[in-house]
Design an enzyme around this catalytic site. Structure first.
Site: not given
Length: 423
Positions: A280-282, A285
């Site tokens: 989810e972070e990537r 981003g």
């Protein structure tokens, strides 16, 4: 007198530079909305959410970005409270804890709109709050834990940070050395974390620590750690070449005692939970850089149309306008990969390979686009302007959240091309 006139001229030039950038920003925001309408994972509700967020960015955030960049910190509690009060910190989080209960595609819509903020540091800190420090807590945390930490984070009353990287273990997550040892009903935590976004202002940390066992992938746990606990030292602020408005800290733990009930989910599953959070972070981003890259190109086109060399606008040179077209194509392809990956994520598919590809390409495009645009600005590119800021801020894209080399290793693993692995 001459010095005064020069100083005034420089201030006017700087204002014109950012005014040109904001004009490009307005045009691209509408173009981005049209791109969303073309994709079947987005609806008019997604678009309405973005338009509401854009008003907050225009009125509450962008007017202060220059000040916060100069001060090397933005007021995280103030900004998070504004966003939390308007529902933007828990878009895909459970309703019972203050979230909107929507699916992950709405988080991506929000992330893309955050690209309208005139710097990279603030969107990054917001992403830590929404898609890096809280997904595991929302998914696996106990009801008591979610009421204590998740609900006030969604409302913006708490600022959250993520504690994974260490001075001796960044991309190599399996080799972190911070420990959480059981003592009665408590954990005693010792160690240190590095590169902690919002580390000097955060109220709590989603901490990855070793809780026992020999196997590196099964001896780690995620823990909610209040940062006002005795034994926590976060006075070491890290100076960076970019992302200036986002504070970054090194955090030390010396015999920090917290209740074991602050454990997220099952003991020993921290590595697995963190790998899930990374996806989810990537994706967040990647979404958050799209508009910034497009604004770089739009700004450069406007500048090169006005600036003349050898009697004609710089933009009239084929090498320049062809390069702008090429970079715009690359960004649109990245957006398509992102949207396709989100679609598969919503279907419950494993998107690790695609998310890694998107993250790899996003980080490299941040470098490629900003470097090309800066070059065409000539001497102005080496001064304070939106393109040079993107050049500085965007360089982190190939390092943070998993370096390019880590993304390549993940992709190779899924392709079966790593030494000793069969497809």
């Amino acid at each position: 007198m001459l010095t005064s006139r020069i100083s005034q001229s420089c201030r006017v030039t700087s204002q014109n530079v950012f005014r040109r950038f904001q004009s490009a920003q307005a045009r691209l925001a509408e173009s981005s909305i049209e791109s969303m309408r073309e994709e079947n994972i987005f609806t008019e509700e997604h678009i309405a959410l973005r338009q509401s967020l854009r008003k907050i960015i225009e009125n509450e955030i962008n007017p202060h970005v220059e000040q916060w960049e100069n001060e090397k910190m933005f007021p995280a509690h103030r900004v998070m409270k504004i966003l939390g009060s308007n529902g933007f910190l828990g878009v895909n989080k459970p309703v019972e804890y203050g979230g909107l209960g929507l699916d992950f595609s709405y988080s991506i819509a929000v992330a893309e709109e955050l690209g309208n903020i005139d710097c990279g540091g603030i969107p990054m800190a917001i992403g830590v709050q929404t898609d890096m420090a809280t997904p595991a807590l929302a998914r696996f945390g106990s009801d008591e834990l979610r009421k204590h930490f998740l609900a006030p984070t969604i409302s913006g009353d708490y600022v959250a940070c993520l504690g994974v990287s260490e001075p001796g273990a960044g991309s190599d997550v399996a080799n972190i050395t911070t420990t959480a040892v059981k003592d009665g009903d408590d954990f005693i935590i010792n160690g240190a974390k590095m590169w902690i976004t919002s580390g000097t202002q955060a109220d709590w940390m989603c901490l990855l620590a070793n809780t026992g066992g020999e196997k590196a992938f099964f001896n780690k746990s995620l823990i909610c750690l209040p940062l006002d606990t005795k034994g926590v030292d976060r006075t070491t602020k890290i100076e960076k070449i970019g992302m200036h408005s986002s504070d970054t800290a090194q955090v030390f733990f010396e015999d920090v005692r917290i209740p074991q009930k602050y454990l997220i989910g099952d003991e020993g599953q921290g590595f697995t939970y963190q790998m899930l959070q990374f996806q989810e972070e990537r994706l967040f981003g990647v979404a958050s850089v799209l508009l910034g890259l497009e604004k770089c190109i739009a700004y450069t086109i406007d500048y090169c149309r006005e600036r003349k060399i050898f009697g004609k606008p710089i933009l009239d040179n084929q090498v320049v306008h062809f390069r702008m077209a090429e970079l715009a194509t690359e960004i649109e392809l990245l957006r398509s990969v992102l949207y396709r990956t989100v679609g598969k994520f919503l279907d419950g598919q494993d998107v690790t390979k695609r998310a890694s590809m998107a993250k790899l390409k996003g980080g490299r495009l941040c470098r490629e686009v900003s470097d090309s645009c800066l070059q065409y600005l000539g001497g102005s590119g080496f001064t304070h302007n939106p393109v040079s800021r993107t050049f500085r801020d965007g360089r982190l894209g190939s390092i943070g959240g998993g370096a390019d080399e880590v993304m390549l290793s993940i992709i190779c693993k899924y392709m079966g091309t790593l030494p000793g692995r069969k497809k």
